[in-house]
Write a protein that holds these residues in place. Structure first.
Motif, PDB file in Angstrom:
ATOM      1  N   ALA A   1       0.844  -1.204   0.000  1.00  0.00           N
ATOM      2  CA  ALA A   1       0.000   0.000   0.000  1.00  0.00           C
ATOM      3  C   ALA A   1       0.879   1.254   0.000  1.00  0.00           C
ATOM      4  CB  ALA A   1      -0.919  -0.018   1.228  1.00  0.00           C
ATOM      5  N   SER A   2       0.282   2.393  -0.193  1.00  0.00           N
ATOM      6  CA  SER A   2       1.067   3.608  -0.441  1.00  0.00           C
ATOM      7  C   SER A   2       1.084   4.595   0.718  1.00  0.00           C
ATOM      8  CB  SER A   2       0.527   4.306  -1.690  1.00  0.00           C
ATOM      9  OG  SER A   2      -0.812   4.702  -1.447  1.00  0.00           O
ATOM     10  N   THR A   3       0.446   4.234   1.833  1.00  0.00           N
ATOM     11  CA  THR A   3       0.550   5.083   3.025  1.00  0.00           C
ATOM     12  C   THR A   3       0.976   4.223   4.212  1.00  0.00           C
ATOM     13  OG1 THR A   3      -1.743   4.726   3.718  1.00  0.00           O
ATOM     14  CG2 THR A   3      -1.335   6.585   2.201  1.00  0.00           C
ATOM     15  N   LEU A   4       1.451   4.893   5.263  1.00  0.00           N
ATOM     16  CA  LEU A   4       1.883   4.164   6.464  1.00  0.00           C
ATOM     17  C   LEU A   4       0.715   3.405   7.075  1.00  0.00           C
ATOM     18  CD1 LEU A   4       4.000   7.071   8.031  1.00  0.00           C
ATOM     19  CD2 LEU A   4       4.890   5.076   6.775  1.00  0.00           C
ATOM     20  N   GLY A   5      -0.415   4.076   7.215  1.00  0.00           N
ATOM     21  CA  GLY A   5      -1.570   3.459   7.863  1.00  0.00           C
ATOM     22  C   GLY A   5      -2.079   2.254   7.101  1.00  0.00           C
ATOM     23  N   ALA A   6      -2.243   2.400   5.797  1.00  0.00           N
ATOM     24  CA  ALA A   6      -2.761   1.284   4.996  1.00  0.00           C
ATOM     25  C   ALA A   6      -1.759   0.139   4.940  1.00  0.00           C
ATOM     26  CB  ALA A   6      -3.111   1.768   3.588  1.00  0.00           C
ATOM     27  N   SER A   7      -0.479   0.460   4.918  1.00  0.00           N
ATOM     28  CA  SER A   7       0.540  -0.590   4.860  1.00  0.00           C
ATOM     29  C   SER A   7       0.590  -1.360   6.174  1.00  0.00           C
ATOM     30  CB  SER A   7       1.905   0.014   4.533  1.00  0.00           C
ATOM     31  OG  SER A   7       1.844   0.700   3.291  1.00  0.00           O
ATOM     32  N   THR A 252      10.768  -1.000  12.623  1.00  0.00           N
ATOM     33  CA  THR A 252       9.546  -1.467  11.955  1.00  0.00           C
ATOM     34  C   THR A 252       9.548  -2.987  11.842  1.00  0.00           C
ATOM     35  OG1 THR A 252       9.604   0.570  10.650  1.00  0.00           O
ATOM     36  CG2 THR A 252       8.107  -1.174   9.899  1.00  0.00           C
ATOM     37  N   ARG A 253      10.663  -3.543  11.402  1.00  0.00           N
ATOM     38  CA  ARG A 253      10.761  -5.001  11.233  1.00  0.00           C
ATOM     39  C   ARG A 253      10.630  -5.718  12.577  1.00  0.00           C
ATOM     40  NH1 ARG A 253      14.951  -3.575   7.416  1.00  0.00           N
ATOM     41  NH2 ARG A 253      16.482  -3.955   9.065  1.00  0.00           N
ATOM     42  N   PRO A 281      14.264  14.137  13.998  1.00  0.00           N
ATOM     43  CA  PRO A 281      14.092  12.704  14.264  1.00  0.00           C
ATOM     44  C   PRO A 281      12.857  12.044  13.651  1.00  0.00           C
ATOM     45  CG  PRO A 281      13.232  13.939  16.113  1.00  0.00           C
ATOM     46  CD  PRO A 281      13.688  14.964  15.083  1.00  0.00           C
ATOM     47  N   LEU A 282      12.141  12.748  12.750  1.00  0.00           N
ATOM     48  CA  LEU A 282      10.853  12.202  12.311  1.00  0.00           C
ATOM     49  C   LEU A 282      10.858  11.815  10.830  1.00  0.00           C
ATOM     50  CD1 LEU A 282       8.590  14.562  14.464  1.00  0.00           C
ATOM     51  CD2 LEU A 282       9.020  12.112  14.819  1.00  0.00           C
ATOM     52  N   LEU A 283       9.693  11.500  10.299  1.00  0.00           N
ATOM     53  CA  LEU A 283       9.584  10.922   8.946  1.00  0.00           C
ATOM     54  C   LEU A 283       9.353  11.950   7.847  1.00  0.00           C
ATOM     55  CD1 LEU A 283       7.365   7.801   9.798  1.00  0.00           C
ATOM     56  CD2 LEU A 283       9.861   7.936   9.648  1.00  0.00           C
ATOM     57  N   THR A 295      10.377   6.462   3.525  1.00  0.00           N
ATOM     58  CA  THR A 295      10.393   5.413   2.501  1.00  0.00           C
ATOM     59  C   THR A 295      10.861   4.082   3.094  1.00  0.00           C
ATOM     60  OG1 THR A 295      10.891   7.145   0.916  1.00  0.00           O
ATOM     61  CG2 THR A 295      11.242   4.881   0.177  1.00  0.00           C
ATOM     62  N   ALA A 296      11.824   4.168   4.007  1.00  0.00           N
ATOM     63  CA  ALA A 296      12.328   2.937   4.636  1.00  0.00           C
ATOM     64  C   ALA A 296      11.235   2.268   5.464  1.00  0.00           C
ATOM     65  CB  ALA A 296      13.533   3.269   5.524  1.00  0.00           C
ATOM     66  N   VAL A 297      10.456   3.069   6.185  1.00  0.00           N
ATOM     67  CA  VAL A 297       9.358   2.507   6.981  1.00  0.00           C
ATOM     68  C   VAL A 297       8.294   1.909   6.060  1.00  0.00           C
ATOM     69  CG1 VAL A 297       7.452   3.075   8.546  1.00  0.00           C
ATOM     70  CG2 VAL A 297       9.740   4.012   8.980  1.00  0.00           C
ATOM     71  N   LEU A 298       7.919   2.682   5.036  1.00  0.00           N
ATOM     72  CA  LEU A 298       6.875   2.197   4.123  1.00  0.00           C
ATOM     73  C   LEU A 298       7.301   0.877   3.473  1.00  0.00           C
ATOM     74  CD1 LEU A 298       4.082   3.205   3.010  1.00  0.00           C
ATOM     75  CD2 LEU A 298       5.362   3.842   0.949  1.00  0.00           C
ATOM     76  N   ASP A 299       8.548   0.819   3.011  1.00  0.00           N
ATOM     77  CA  ASP A 299       9.038  -0.399   2.363  1.00  0.00           C
ATOM     78  C   ASP A 299       9.059  -1.570   3.346  1.00  0.00           C
ATOM     79  OD1 ASP A 299       9.304   1.075   0.074  1.00  0.00           O
ATOM     80  OD2 ASP A 299      11.497   1.185   0.120  1.00  0.00           O
TER      81      ASP A 299
END
Ligand code: G3I
Length: 304
Positions: A1-7, A252-253, A281-283, A295-299
């Motif tokens: 997905a293309s957002t943090l929440g949906a992913s 995240t992992r 310190p944020l995204l 991008t690293a979090v989303l991926d």
């Protein structure tokens, strides 16, 4: 997905942010908030000084603004924080003994009662353990009311909002160390004695100049093995570029690898919104642009 929440939702998790009520009118800010995030934590608005500025008189305007915004946007809410040594109103700072204990109980009853049914999880008690190797409780006016103040806070919160998950939340508990082990032992004891506790929050105020604790995931897992949900509650990582992005991906992992890790909350949206803005310190950067860390979090979320 293309957002943090949906992913994050693809694995049944949430992705949240700390929010300040006075920024909701900033359309760049609220645009990112409503596009990317599925959980909201009021950064200051539910704290004791904000909600009970004078004893017995409650003030919910700013917190209600955040809650109403979240409900309209379909976001859930983490309540923060019912009992804490810091950000107490002056009148509470001047109390002690049974008067302070009674004030704490009354505060929790009122605030958790006001939001009854609307809160996914409450930080019932925040930062009650000392830093360093002692494994002791932090000295505070609340601690001096008696060692049982934490369990009294949890029982009071359960009575006020039976459907909210009740969390203990702290910092410097992100790896296996004396402080996190003291929290772990408290959870073991609460479970054994039937004191209600549903979750443990790991703030994770980190710095990419120091290595992430190698046992970050193992620490989350040992708590999860006690039967509590674990949540990353105030994530921010000082730094920039690849080093910062790599640490965000690793955190995240770690959450994704722990079945009972329900979600991640970052402590602000843009670097300029952060309580430690100078460490970026944020995204999102100050203009609201996605950083390499985003991008690293989303991926990482989408690799799950
Ligand atoms: O509301 C007053 C305002 O009236 C006044 O004019 C202004 C002048 O300084 O201060 C405002 O209050 C500030 C408040 O944030 C709201 O912006 C306080 O000074 C400031 O100390 C407070 O900082 C907050 C901090 O908690 C206080 O302990 C940060 O925004 C907030 O991000 C931070 O969050 C904590 C978590 O609750 C618990 N874990 C650690 C985390 C970071 O410190």
């Amino acid at each position: 997905a293309s957002t943090l929440g949906a992913s994050a939702a693809a694995s049944g998790r949430y992705y949240g942010a700390a929010v300040a009520a006075y920024k909701l009118s900033d359309s760049v800010y609220s645009g990112i908030l409503d596009r990317e995030f599925t959980m909201v934590t009021p950064e200051n608005e539910m704290k004791w000084d904000a909600t009970e500025p004078s004893q017995g008189s409650f003030s919910y305007g700013s917190a209600d603004q955040i809650v109403n915004h979240a409900v309209a946007a379909g976001q859930r809410i983490r309540g923060h924080a019912l009992a804490w040594h810091s950000q107490q109103p002056g009148w509470a700072q001047n109390l002690s003994g049974s008067a302070l204990r009674q004030a704490m109980v009354n505060h929790i009853t009122n605030v958790a009662g006001h939001y009854r049914g609307k809160i996914y999880a409450w930080d019932v008690v925040n930062e009650a353990f000392a830093d360093g190797s002692s494994g002791a409780r932090r000295d505070s006016n609340l601690q001096r009311t008696g060692n049982d103040w934490i369990e009294v806070a949890f029982r009071t919160a359960r009575a006020a909002d039976p459907n909210a998950k009740l969390c203990y939340n702290d910092y410097n508990t992100d790896g296996v160390n004396a402080k996190s082990t003291a929290v772990y032992n408290m959870v073991v004891d609460f479970k054994a004695r039937g004191v209600p506790i549903d979750c443990v929050g790991f703030q994770s105020h980190l710095n990419s100049a120091s290595p992430l604790p190698g046992d970050y995931q193992a620490n989350l897992q040992r708590f999860a093995n006690l039967g509590v949900e674990v949540q990353i509650t105030e994530l921010d990582i000082a730094g920039s570029g690849t080093a910062q992005a790599n640490d965000f991906a690793a955190v995240t992992r770690a959450c994704l690898a722990v079945a009972r890790c329900a979600g991640i909350t970052v402590w602000g949206i843009r670097d300029t919104d952060s309580w430690r803005a100078s460490s970026t310190p944020l995204l999102f950067d100050g203009n609201g642009n996605k950083k390499a860390a985003y991008t690293a979090v989303l991926d990482a979320l989408n690799a799950a």
